[in-house]
Design an enzyme around this catalytic site. Structure first.
Site, PDB file in Angstrom:
ATOM      1  CD  GLU A  52      -0.374  -8.254   7.598  1.00  0.00           C
ATOM      2  OE1 GLU A  52      -0.560  -7.138   7.111  1.00  0.00           O
ATOM      3  OE2 GLU A  52       0.733  -8.810   7.594  1.00  0.00           O
ATOM      4  N   GLY A 109       0.839  -1.202   0.000  1.00  0.00           N
ATOM      5  CA  GLY A 109       0.000   0.000   0.000  1.00  0.00           C
ATOM      6  C   GLY A 109       0.867   1.243   0.000  1.00  0.00           C
TER       7      GLY A 109
HETATM    8  C1  LIG Z   1       3.281 -18.546   8.363  1.00  0.00           C
HETATM    9  C2  LIG Z   1       3.711 -18.781   6.936  1.00  0.00           C
HETATM   10  C3  LIG Z   1       2.516 -19.182   6.091  1.00  0.00           C
HETATM   11  C4  LIG Z   1       4.712 -19.899   6.873  1.00  0.00           C
HETATM   12  O1  LIG Z   1       5.819 -19.510   7.684  1.00  0.00           O
HETATM   13  P1  LIG Z   1       7.207 -20.213   7.400  1.00  0.00           P
HETATM   14  O2  LIG Z   1       8.231 -19.552   8.234  1.00  0.00           O
HETATM   15  O3  LIG Z   1       7.408 -20.284   5.943  1.00  0.00           O
HETATM   16  O4  LIG Z   1       7.122 -21.710   7.838  1.00  0.00           O
HETATM   17  P2  LIG Z   1       6.300 -22.507   8.895  1.00  0.00           P
HETATM   18  O5  LIG Z   1       7.028 -23.782   8.983  1.00  0.00           O
HETATM   19  O6  LIG Z   1       4.842 -22.567   8.575  1.00  0.00           O
HETATM   20  O7  LIG Z   1       6.477 -21.722  10.273  1.00  0.00           O
HETATM   21  C5  LIG Z   1       7.647 -21.990  11.012  1.00  0.00           C
HETATM   22  C6  LIG Z   1       7.386 -21.749  12.454  1.00  0.00           C
HETATM   23  O8  LIG Z   1       7.195 -20.335  12.643  1.00  0.00           O
HETATM   24  C7  LIG Z   1       5.949 -20.126  13.302  1.00  0.00           C
HETATM   25  N1  LIG Z   1       5.411 -18.859  12.802  1.00  0.00           N
HETATM   26  C8  LIG Z   1       5.054 -18.599  11.523  1.00  0.00           C
HETATM   27  N2  LIG Z   1       4.611 -17.328  11.414  1.00  0.00           N
HETATM   28  C9  LIG Z   1       4.693 -16.795  12.680  1.00  0.00           C
HETATM   29  C10 LIG Z   1       4.368 -15.513  13.232  1.00  0.00           C
HETATM   30  N3  LIG Z   1       3.850 -14.512  12.457  1.00  0.00           N
HETATM   31  N4  LIG Z   1       4.589 -15.298  14.549  1.00  0.00           N
HETATM   32  C11 LIG Z   1       5.087 -16.285  15.309  1.00  0.00           C
HETATM   33  N5  LIG Z   1       5.408 -17.547  14.871  1.00  0.00           N
HETATM   34  C12 LIG Z   1       5.210 -17.769  13.550  1.00  0.00           C
HETATM   35  C13 LIG Z   1       5.098 -21.305  12.907  1.00  0.00           C
HETATM   36  O9  LIG Z   1       4.046 -21.489  13.851  1.00  0.00           O
HETATM   37  C14 LIG Z   1       6.129 -22.397  12.986  1.00  0.00           C
HETATM   38  O10 LIG Z   1       6.353 -22.656  14.337  1.00  0.00           O
HETATM   39  P3  LIG Z   1       6.625 -24.179  14.807  1.00  0.00           P
HETATM   40  O11 LIG Z   1       7.757 -24.636  13.960  1.00  0.00           O
HETATM   41  O12 LIG Z   1       5.332 -24.917  14.471  1.00  0.00           O
HETATM   42  O13 LIG Z   1       6.898 -24.085  16.272  1.00  0.00           O
HETATM   43  C15 LIG Z   1       4.373 -17.501   6.391  1.00  0.00           C
HETATM   44  O14 LIG Z   1       4.862 -17.770   5.105  1.00  0.00           O
HETATM   45  C16 LIG Z   1       3.399 -16.340   6.341  1.00  0.00           C
HETATM   46  O15 LIG Z   1       3.170 -15.684   7.349  1.00  0.00           O
HETATM   47  N6  LIG Z   1       2.754 -16.120   5.126  1.00  0.00           N
HETATM   48  C17 LIG Z   1       1.761 -15.045   4.996  1.00  0.00           C
HETATM   49  C18 LIG Z   1       2.419 -13.785   4.479  1.00  0.00           C
HETATM   50  C19 LIG Z   1       1.671 -12.559   4.929  1.00  0.00           C
HETATM   51  O16 LIG Z   1       0.979 -12.550   5.937  1.00  0.00           O
HETATM   52  N7  LIG Z   1       1.828 -11.468   4.148  1.00  0.00           N
HETATM   53  C20 LIG Z   1       1.296 -10.192   4.518  1.00  0.00           C
HETATM   54  C21 LIG Z   1       1.995  -9.126   3.707  1.00  0.00           C
HETATM   55  S1  LIG Z   1       1.683  -7.538   4.345  1.00  0.00           S
HETATM   56  C22 LIG Z   1       0.051  -7.214   3.938  1.00  0.00           C
HETATM   57  O17 LIG Z   1      -0.684  -8.006   3.395  1.00  0.00           O
HETATM   58  C23 LIG Z   1      -0.357  -5.902   4.392  1.00  0.00           C
HETATM   59  C24 LIG Z   1      -1.618  -5.481   4.227  1.00  0.00           C
HETATM   60  C25 LIG Z   1      -1.921  -4.100   4.744  1.00  0.00           C
HETATM   61  C26 LIG Z   1      -3.318  -4.010   5.232  1.00  0.00           C
HETATM   62  C27 LIG Z   1      -4.247  -3.796   4.057  1.00  0.00           C
HETATM   63  C28 LIG Z   1      -5.616  -3.569   4.525  1.00  0.00           C
HETATM   64  C29 LIG Z   1      -6.535  -3.388   3.316  1.00  0.00           C
HETATM   65  C30 LIG Z   1      -7.949  -3.633   3.675  1.00  0.00           C
HETATM   66  C31 LIG Z   1      -8.552  -2.523   4.579  1.00  0.00           C
HETATM   67  C32 LIG Z   1     -10.024  -2.734   4.675  1.00  0.00           C
HETATM   68  C33 LIG Z   1     -10.651  -1.873   5.768  1.00  0.00           C
HETATM   69  C34 LIG Z   1     -12.112  -2.233   5.881  1.00  0.00           C
HETATM   70  C35 LIG Z   1     -12.868  -1.181   6.651  1.00  0.00           C
HETATM   71  C36 LIG Z   1     -14.037  -0.707   5.814  1.00  0.00           C
HETATM   72  C37 LIG Z   1     -14.874   0.311   6.586  1.00  0.00           C
HETATM   73  O18 LIG Z   1     -14.749   0.398   7.822  1.00  0.00           O
HETATM   74  O19 LIG Z   1     -15.672   1.009   5.893  1.00  0.00           O
HETATM   75  C1  LIG Z   2      -5.824  -4.765  -0.774  1.00  0.00           C
HETATM   76  C2  LIG Z   2      -4.475  -5.434  -0.578  1.00  0.00           C
HETATM   77  C3  LIG Z   2      -3.473  -4.768   0.138  1.00  0.00           C
HETATM   78  C4  LIG Z   2      -2.222  -5.380   0.307  1.00  0.00           C
HETATM   79  N1  LIG Z   2      -1.219  -4.684   0.970  1.00  0.00           N
HETATM   80  C5  LIG Z   2      -0.002  -5.261   1.086  1.00  0.00           C
HETATM   81  C6  LIG Z   2       1.066  -4.523   1.704  1.00  0.00           C
HETATM   82  O1  LIG Z   2       0.889  -3.390   2.136  1.00  0.00           O
HETATM   83  N2  LIG Z   2       2.298  -5.118   1.791  1.00  0.00           N
HETATM   84  C7  LIG Z   2       2.525  -6.386   1.310  1.00  0.00           C
HETATM   85  O2  LIG Z   2       3.642  -6.861   1.412  1.00  0.00           O
HETATM   86  N3  LIG Z   2       1.523  -7.106   0.724  1.00  0.00           N
HETATM   87  C8  LIG Z   2       0.282  -6.566   0.602  1.00  0.00           C
HETATM   88  N4  LIG Z   2      -0.733  -7.278   0.005  1.00  0.00           N
HETATM   89  C9  LIG Z   2      -0.453  -8.617  -0.536  1.00  0.00           C
HETATM   90  C10 LIG Z   2      -1.078  -9.710   0.320  1.00  0.00           C
HETATM   91  O3  LIG Z   2      -0.359  -9.840   1.499  1.00  0.00           O
HETATM   92  C11 LIG Z   2      -1.034 -11.010  -0.512  1.00  0.00           C
HETATM   93  O4  LIG Z   2      -1.955 -10.866  -1.563  1.00  0.00           O
HETATM   94  C12 LIG Z   2      -1.385 -12.218   0.346  1.00  0.00           C
HETATM   95  O5  LIG Z   2      -0.328 -12.474   1.237  1.00  0.00           O
HETATM   96  C13 LIG Z   2      -1.634 -13.465  -0.508  1.00  0.00           C
HETATM   97  O6  LIG Z   2      -0.525 -13.734  -1.352  1.00  0.00           O
HETATM   98  P1  LIG Z   2      -0.749 -13.867  -2.950  1.00  0.00           P
HETATM   99  O7  LIG Z   2      -1.652 -12.779  -3.379  1.00  0.00           O
HETATM  100  O8  LIG Z   2       0.579 -13.999  -3.573  1.00  0.00           O
HETATM  101  O9  LIG Z   2      -1.519 -15.244  -3.099  1.00  0.00           O
HETATM  102  P2  LIG Z   2      -0.803 -16.691  -3.131  1.00  0.00           P
HETATM  103  O10 LIG Z   2       0.071 -16.831  -1.958  1.00  0.00           O
HETATM  104  O11 LIG Z   2      -0.274 -16.919  -4.474  1.00  0.00           O
HETATM  105  O12 LIG Z   2      -2.085 -17.642  -2.928  1.00  0.00           O
HETATM  106  C14 LIG Z   2      -3.048 -17.742  -3.978  1.00  0.00           C
HETATM  107  C15 LIG Z   2      -4.090 -18.713  -3.535  1.00  0.00           C
HETATM  108  O13 LIG Z   2      -3.500 -20.006  -3.432  1.00  0.00           O
HETATM  109  C16 LIG Z   2      -3.993 -20.731  -2.320  1.00  0.00           C
HETATM  110  N5  LIG Z   2      -2.847 -21.066  -1.444  1.00  0.00           N
HETATM  111  C17 LIG Z   2      -1.642 -20.478  -1.439  1.00  0.00           C
HETATM  112  N6  LIG Z   2      -0.828 -21.085  -0.532  1.00  0.00           N
HETATM  113  C18 LIG Z   2      -1.549 -22.075   0.018  1.00  0.00           C
HETATM  114  C19 LIG Z   2      -1.284 -23.057   1.027  1.00  0.00           C
HETATM  115  N7  LIG Z   2      -0.085 -23.141   1.639  1.00  0.00           N
HETATM  116  N8  LIG Z   2      -2.267 -23.910   1.362  1.00  0.00           N
HETATM  117  C20 LIG Z   2      -3.487 -23.827   0.755  1.00  0.00           C
HETATM  118  N9  LIG Z   2      -3.804 -22.931  -0.200  1.00  0.00           N
HETATM  119  C21 LIG Z   2      -2.840 -22.070  -0.555  1.00  0.00           C
HETATM  120  C22 LIG Z   2      -5.002 -19.812  -1.619  1.00  0.00           C
HETATM  121  O14 LIG Z   2      -6.306 -20.101  -2.068  1.00  0.00           O
HETATM  122  C23 LIG Z   2      -4.590 -18.408  -2.110  1.00  0.00           C
HETATM  123  O15 LIG Z   2      -5.721 -17.499  -2.184  1.00  0.00           O
HETATM  124  C24 LIG Z   2      -1.988  -6.683  -0.203  1.00  0.00           C
HETATM  125  C25 LIG Z   2      -2.992  -7.345  -0.906  1.00  0.00           C
HETATM  126  C26 LIG Z   2      -4.234  -6.740  -1.094  1.00  0.00           C
HETATM  127  C27 LIG Z   2      -5.300  -7.482  -1.840  1.00  0.00           C
END
Ligand SMILES: CC(C)(COP(=O)(O)OP(=O)(O)OC[C@H]1O[C@@H](n2cnc3c(N)ncnc32)[C@H](O)[C@@H]1OP(=O)(O)O)[C@@H](O)C(=O)NCCC(=O)NCCSC(=O)/C=C/CCCCCCCCCCCCC(=O)O
Ligand SMILES: Cc1cc2nc3c(=O)[nH]c(=O)nc-3n(C[C@H](O)[C@H](O)[C@H](O)COP(=O)(O)OP(=O)(O)OC[C@H]3O[C@@H](n4cnc5c(N)ncnc54)[C@H](O)[C@@H]3O)c2cc1C
Length: 648
Positions: free
Chosen positions: A433, A190
């Site tokens: 997230e 964002g």
């Molecule tokens: C967690 C994953 C999926 C995998 O992690 P990974 O490290 O690869 O491997 P694992 O083996 O699964 O995990 C290893 C161990 O680590 C532990 N773990 C994992 N994550 C965490 C954590 N966060 N904290 C602590 N511990 C953690 C896990 O449990 C394992 O532990 P153990 O071995 O079992 O003991 C990882 O890949 C992952 O997190 N993927 C997701 C990526 C993600 O979240 N991306 C986000 C990008 S940022 C983003 O999206 C930002 C968005 C900004 C907000 C936008 C908002 C827009 C919408 C607003 C709308 C408002 C509406 C209001 C309207 C109105 O009011 O009108």
């Molecule tokens: C409005 C908006 C704001 C955002 N803001 C930010 C930001 O500020 N910063 C930032 O870094 N990112 C941001 N993002 C990105 C967001 O975090 C990603 O879109 C989100 O993490 C999903 O990753 P992807 O889009 O690559 O989908 P992918 O990871 O490619 O997944 C695609 C689909 O595959 C399936 N899938 C994937 N992995 C698995 C699994 N392990 N098991 C089962 N099914 C699976 C699910 O159905 C998923 O919907 C934003 C996205 C949106 C839409």
């Protein structure tokens, strides 16, 4: 509609729809008292009103024109709103609660929302004390406008496979940032496209040829003088979205961008001047910002759902349509049981989500304080709770908001109803997230570990004691013998715990059997993914009715008991229906915040729908230019052909 009239548009009218007025007169509780509970206290209500007066005295926050704005105007308005909030925050020294409340009153409709949602929190959580001293003042005074750049074009969920690199150059004591492939460009963050001049970039740390995993780096993007992209930086907007178009979600390509070694966030790890990598704290501490935003999303879930419930309930008592008996007055549509079944779960869930967010936030605050003091003992439980609740609450919000829209008939499909935009702006909550299916699995992973502990009698985490109580041989039977029993919250809790115990241990058993049969762990996990995800989901009577299968297919409820629950649910809906309007009035949403011709406080729905129709850009002229360009020719040709036909 002239700007002045547009501004007056949202002013509350003294003429209140009589049906709506009557519903308010029959409230069985003190609405103001409930508003104080929803706000947190009378002081917080007072504070909210002060901020409403401040924001809504500014034309940009009255927003009436938003229905017919082009994207550039929407973006620029979102920038202006951001700057207003930033200026007020600095001038009045707002704390995080005030800023979050002001952002909510602006419907989070602010372009640079990530400054306070992620950029500043990430510095507070991931920077060393020296770095905080340097960077926080620049972020809080808005010299640095920032974003959180983690997701790439090719990877969002799987962080381990993110491709952006940060390679340490010991010669020049710098990191070289690179986007090595097309799929490695940062994509989605964002405010990245046009607003930010700085980004927190998550990159694979490479030191002396070795990859030390994902770490955060502070990367300047644009000149502080004229905002032009810095050398090696290619940055821009990724294009229009379903909603949230005030936000310039962007792309970022880095080609040999050099940053000082000190720009690696060093609270949890560092690279020394002589190129040694040192790791501190827990491996996942750098994921802390994501946990915070997942908790925030449970708050946004409540806000979105209470908006939708308010619009749908108020419109459903104003709207009269059809009669149960010919000749009788048309019924308020909320008196149809089917309408109650569409709308009242959103009202009930709004209250449930408000309380759930508060409980989760308390857990977050407590665990975050521990982590800041070096104690990470409860991090895993917080990760599980925040993952499961973000996933579940965002899933339910999207489903129930769509039902609220459907409950408003055709008018619910108009932009002026506000509910379509609400559905579209809340839709990404299931993705951002952490995509829900991925987060459910994170919760399931933790659940399976708790089951493994319960099975051998080891202590289990505080939120999972039911795995012990429900497994004991002398567990009490479920006492549901009449409707009254269905209103007993302890009984309902026991029902859920009993079912959860069965579903969770059932999933664990399937997983264990698969592994014992010789299937590899990750294959077994994938083959049982749906059961594992169900093991991570659940709410009260409606939740039981909606998820009947899980309560009947497990030794939880008998069919007779389930029928009692269904009857109790319908009885509860009839009770709630009586107070539905006072219950949504208690959210005390200003008409400008709600932004809905159907949900406005005075219920003058038809006058507002018609008034807003006048603002349609198509109504600027009586005859649209398209007539002269296209339609006139068609009509004239038709007339000519008809004349010729009549001569035959
Ligand atoms: C967690 C994953 C999926 C995998 O992690 P990974 O490290 O690869 O491997 P694992 O083996 O699964 O995990 C290893 C161990 O680590 C532990 N773990 C994992 N994550 C965490 C954590 N966060 N904290 C602590 N511990 C953690 C896990 O449990 C394992 O532990 P153990 O071995 O079992 O003991 C990882 O890949 C992952 O997190 N993927 C997701 C990526 C993600 O979240 N991306 C986000 C990008 S940022 C983003 O999206 C930002 C968005 C900004 C907000 C936008 C908002 C827009 C919408 C607003 C709308 C408002 C509406 C209001 C309207 C109105 O009011 O009108
Ligand atoms: C409005 C908006 C704001 C955002 N803001 C930010 C930001 O500020 N910063 C930032 O870094 N990112 C941001 N993002 C990105 C967001 O975090 C990603 O879109 C989100 O993490 C999903 O990753 P992807 O889009 O690559 O989908 P992918 O990871 O490619 O997944 C695609 C689909 O595959 C399936 N899938 C994937 N992995 C698995 C699994 N392990 N098991 C089962 N099914 C699976 C699910 O159905 C998923 O919907 C934003 C996205 C949106 C839409």
């Amino acid at each position: 509609m002239a700007a002045a009239n547009r501004d007056a548009f949202w002013a509350p009218s003294s003429k209140v729809n009589p049906d709506l007025a009557r519903e308010r007169e029959s409230a069985t509780f003190d609405v103001r008292e409930l508003t104080h509970i929803i706000d947190g206290s009378p002081d917080r209500t007072k504070r909210r009103k002060e901020l409403e007066n401040l924001l809504y005295s500014e034309p940009v926050f009255r927003d009436v024109g938003r229905l017919s704005m082009e994207r550039d105007e929407i973006y620029e308005q979102g920038v202006l709103k951001s700057i207003k909030l930033f200026e007020w925050s600095r001038k009045y020294k707002w704390d995080d609660d005030d800023f979050e409340l002001a952002s909510r009153l602006a419907n989070h409709d602010i372009s640079m929302s990530l400054q306070h949602a992620m950029f500043i929190p990430a510095i507070e959580r991931l920077a060393s004390d020296t770095q905080k001293a340097k960077w926080l003042p620049r972020a809080l005074h808005y010299e640095m406008i920032g974003t959180y750049a983690q997701t790439e074009l090719g990877h969002g969920t799987n962080l381990m496979e993110l491709e952006t690199t940060a390679t340490f150059d010991p010669e020049r004591n710098e990191f070289i940032m690179n986007s090595p492939t097309v799929t490695s460009m940062k994509w989605w963050p964002g405010a990245l496209g046009k607003s930010s001049n700085t980004a927190i970039v998550l990159a694979q740390l490479i030191v002396k040829g070795k990859n030390h995993g994902l770490h955060p780096f502070l990367v300047p993007l644009r000149s502080m003088e004229d905002h032009t992209p810095l050398p090696g930086i290619s940055v821009g907007d990724i294009g229009p979205k379903m909603a949230l178009n005030c936000i310039d979600n962007g792309f970022l390509i880095m080609k040999n961008v050099r940053i000082p070694r000190e720009n690696m966030f060093m609270k949890n790890a560092e690279v020394t001047r002589d190129g040694r990598f040192i790791s501190r704290g827990v491996d996942k501490a750098n994921y802390a910002t994501m946990v915070l935003v997942r908790v925030k999303i449970t708050r946004w879930a409540f806000e979105s759902l209470s908006d939708g419930a308010t619009t749908a309930v108020r419109y459903s008592v104003v709207r009269r349509q059809s009669s149960l008996k010919p000749g009788e007055r048309e019924l308020q549509v909320l008196d149809y049981q089917s309408q109650q079944y569409k709308v009242l779960p959103a009202l009930a869930a709004s209250y449930a989500f408000l309380m759930t967010n508060r409980s989760l936030h308390r857990l977050y605050d407590s665990v975050h304080a521990d982590i800041m003091a070096g104690n990470t003992k409860l991090l895993a439980e917080l990760h599980c709770q925040s993952s499961a609740l973000k996933a579940y609450m965002s899933e339910v919000v999207v489903q129930l908001l769509e039902l609220c829209r459907q409950a408003c008939g055709g008018h619910g499909y108009l932009a002026s109803s506000g509910i379509g935009l609400l559905c579209a702006s809340s839709a990404p909550l299931v993705t951002v997230e952490g995509e829900n299916s991925v987060l459910y699995q994170q919760a399931a992973r933790y659940l399976m570990k708790q089951v493994a502990k319960a099975v051998v009698g080891d202590p289990v985490a505080s939120g999972f004691q039911y795995l012990l109580t429900q497994s004991s041989s002398d567990r009490p039977d479920i006492r549901i013998q009449n409707l009254a029993d269905c209103g007993n919250l302890d009984t309902l809790l026991q029902v859920y715990q009993r079912m959860a115990f069965s579903v969770v241990t059932g999933a664990a058993r399937k997983l264990q059997m698969a592994i014992e049969s010789g299937v590899e762990q990750h294959v077994a996990w994938n083959n049982n993914m749906v059961s594992l995800i169900q093991a991570a989901r659940f709410y009260a009577l409606h939740g039981i009715a909606k998820e009947a299968g899980y309560f009947l297919a497990t030794p939880t409820l008998t069919p007779d008991q389930f029928e009692l629950v269904r009857a109790a649910e319908l009885q509860a809906m009839a009770k709630v229906r009586h107070d539905a309007v006072p219950l949504v009035d208690a959210f005390d949403l200003h008409d400008i915040c709600l932004h809905s011709a159907l949900g406005c406080y005075d219920g003058n729905v038809y006058e507002r729908l018609y008034a807003l129709a006048q603002t349609s850009s198509l109504n600027k002229t009586q005859v649209h230019p398209a007539y002269y360009k296209h339609i006139r020719g068609l009509v004239k040709d038709g007339q000519k052909q008809l004349r010729q036909q009549s001569k035959l």
